[in-house]
Scaffold this active site. Sequence first.
Site, PDB file in Angstrom:
ATOM      1  N   GLN A  26      13.001 -16.683   1.499  1.00 11.96           N
ATOM      2  CA  GLN A  26      12.532 -17.890   2.178  1.00 11.96           C
ATOM      3  C   GLN A  26      11.715 -18.770   1.228  1.00 11.96           C
ATOM      4  OE1 GLN A  26      11.728 -14.745   3.598  1.00 11.96           O
ATOM      5  NE2 GLN A  26      13.601 -14.736   4.791  1.00 11.96           N
ATOM      6  N   CYS A  60     -19.952  17.160  -8.719  1.00 13.60           N
ATOM      7  CA  CYS A  60     -20.009  16.038  -7.778  1.00 13.60           C
ATOM      8  C   CYS A  60     -19.888  16.539  -6.340  1.00 13.60           C
ATOM      9  CB  CYS A  60     -18.905  15.033  -8.099  1.00 13.60           C
ATOM     10  SG  CYS A  60     -18.902  13.569  -7.034  1.00 13.60           S
ATOM     11  N   HIS A 107      -4.637  -4.431  -2.075  1.00 17.37           N
ATOM     12  CA  HIS A 107      -4.960  -4.005  -0.712  1.00 17.37           C
ATOM     13  C   HIS A 107      -5.111  -2.501  -0.584  1.00 17.37           C
ATOM     14  CE1 HIS A 107      -2.999  -8.006   0.789  1.00 17.37           C
ATOM     15  NE2 HIS A 107      -4.176  -8.179   0.206  1.00 17.37           N
ATOM     16  N   ASN A 134      12.481 -15.185  -3.805  1.00 12.21           N
ATOM     17  CA  ASN A 134      12.190 -14.831  -2.420  1.00 12.21           C
ATOM     18  C   ASN A 134      13.287 -15.424  -1.527  1.00 12.21           C
ATOM     19  OD1 ASN A 134      10.189 -13.504  -0.665  1.00 12.21           O
ATOM     20  ND2 ASN A 134       9.946 -15.522   0.261  1.00 12.21           N
ATOM     21  N   VAL A 165       0.836  -1.211   0.000  1.00 11.60           N
ATOM     22  CA  VAL A 165       0.000   0.000   0.000  1.00 11.60           C
ATOM     23  C   VAL A 165       0.866   1.255   0.000  1.00 11.60           C
ATOM     24  CG1 VAL A 165      -1.914  -1.156   1.168  1.00 11.60           C
ATOM     25  CG2 VAL A 165      -0.179   0.035   2.532  1.00 11.60           C
ATOM     26  N   CYS A 208     -14.570  15.620  -3.504  1.00 12.09           N
ATOM     27  CA  CYS A 208     -14.274  15.544  -4.930  1.00 12.09           C
ATOM     28  C   CYS A 208     -14.218  16.957  -5.501  1.00 12.09           C
ATOM     29  CB  CYS A 208     -15.331  14.706  -5.641  1.00 12.09           C
ATOM     30  SG  CYS A 208     -15.072  14.539  -7.424  1.00 12.09           S
TER      31      CYS A 208
END
EC number: 2.3.1.286
Length: 266
Positions: free
Chosen positions: A147, A82, A44, A145, A26, A77
């Site tokens: 791991q 709007c 996400h 990666n 994010v 907005c």
Amino acid sequence: MPSITHMALVELEKAGILKFVISQNVDSLHLRSGIPREKLAELHGNSFREICPSCGVEYMRDFEIETIGMKKTPRRCSDVKCGSRLKDTVLDWEDALPPVEMNPAEENCRMADVVLCLGTSLQITPACNLPLKSLRGGGKIVIVNLQQTPKDKKASLVVHAPVDKVIAGVMRHLNLWIPPYVRVDLFQINLDQYSRPSRSDKYVKWALRVGSVHRPKAPSPFVQSVEVSFSDRPDLKTAILNKQPFKLKRRKQITSAMIRTPLFGS
């Protein structure tokens, strides 16, 4: 700041090799690096993005949005037709993945010749199952990666190494350069007169303020210093502002000033 891998992905997209990016982060670094919005699914959400629930317009900010869980924010907005209250785009734990992000992610995985899984544990459902959709169409999975992951047995190639090191080697093999990250921030300059001179007074009190274009009254998060010089008055000393909020007050007869910062926006 976008990493070597972020910038390499931008170059791979420009070369026509990379078709789509799916992110569970994010931090907005893919957008900052230059990946086109239409070729990016942020499953996400994005801590720096607001959206209008009425007309769907997205607003990118240079500060983290105050809320999470797709709640209303203090801003509206900017479309005069709007004016709805904006919402953040970061999911909370109980929120389902938005179809506007999930649908193109699934479609591109189904069409992919190769799905690169870079620096992910592949443990968060349902996103971790997206690479498997490429297998049904004859595609392959490559995992990079540090791991092991639960999907390693499904992959055609697994590399346990730092992603930046692997991608740098891939770019050398493809004879493609990794572009540097050039940051562009938007800021706003306000010059306010806060006293009206009398007829006998040739001077005026004024204040100059530099801040974020997104929140003009708040400190700019990225501009570190401001230099103000007066082109029509060489007798006046140049002012260096190093403390936020950047604000300069003067009582002088001024007709023009030149402002410089280390970061230039538009």
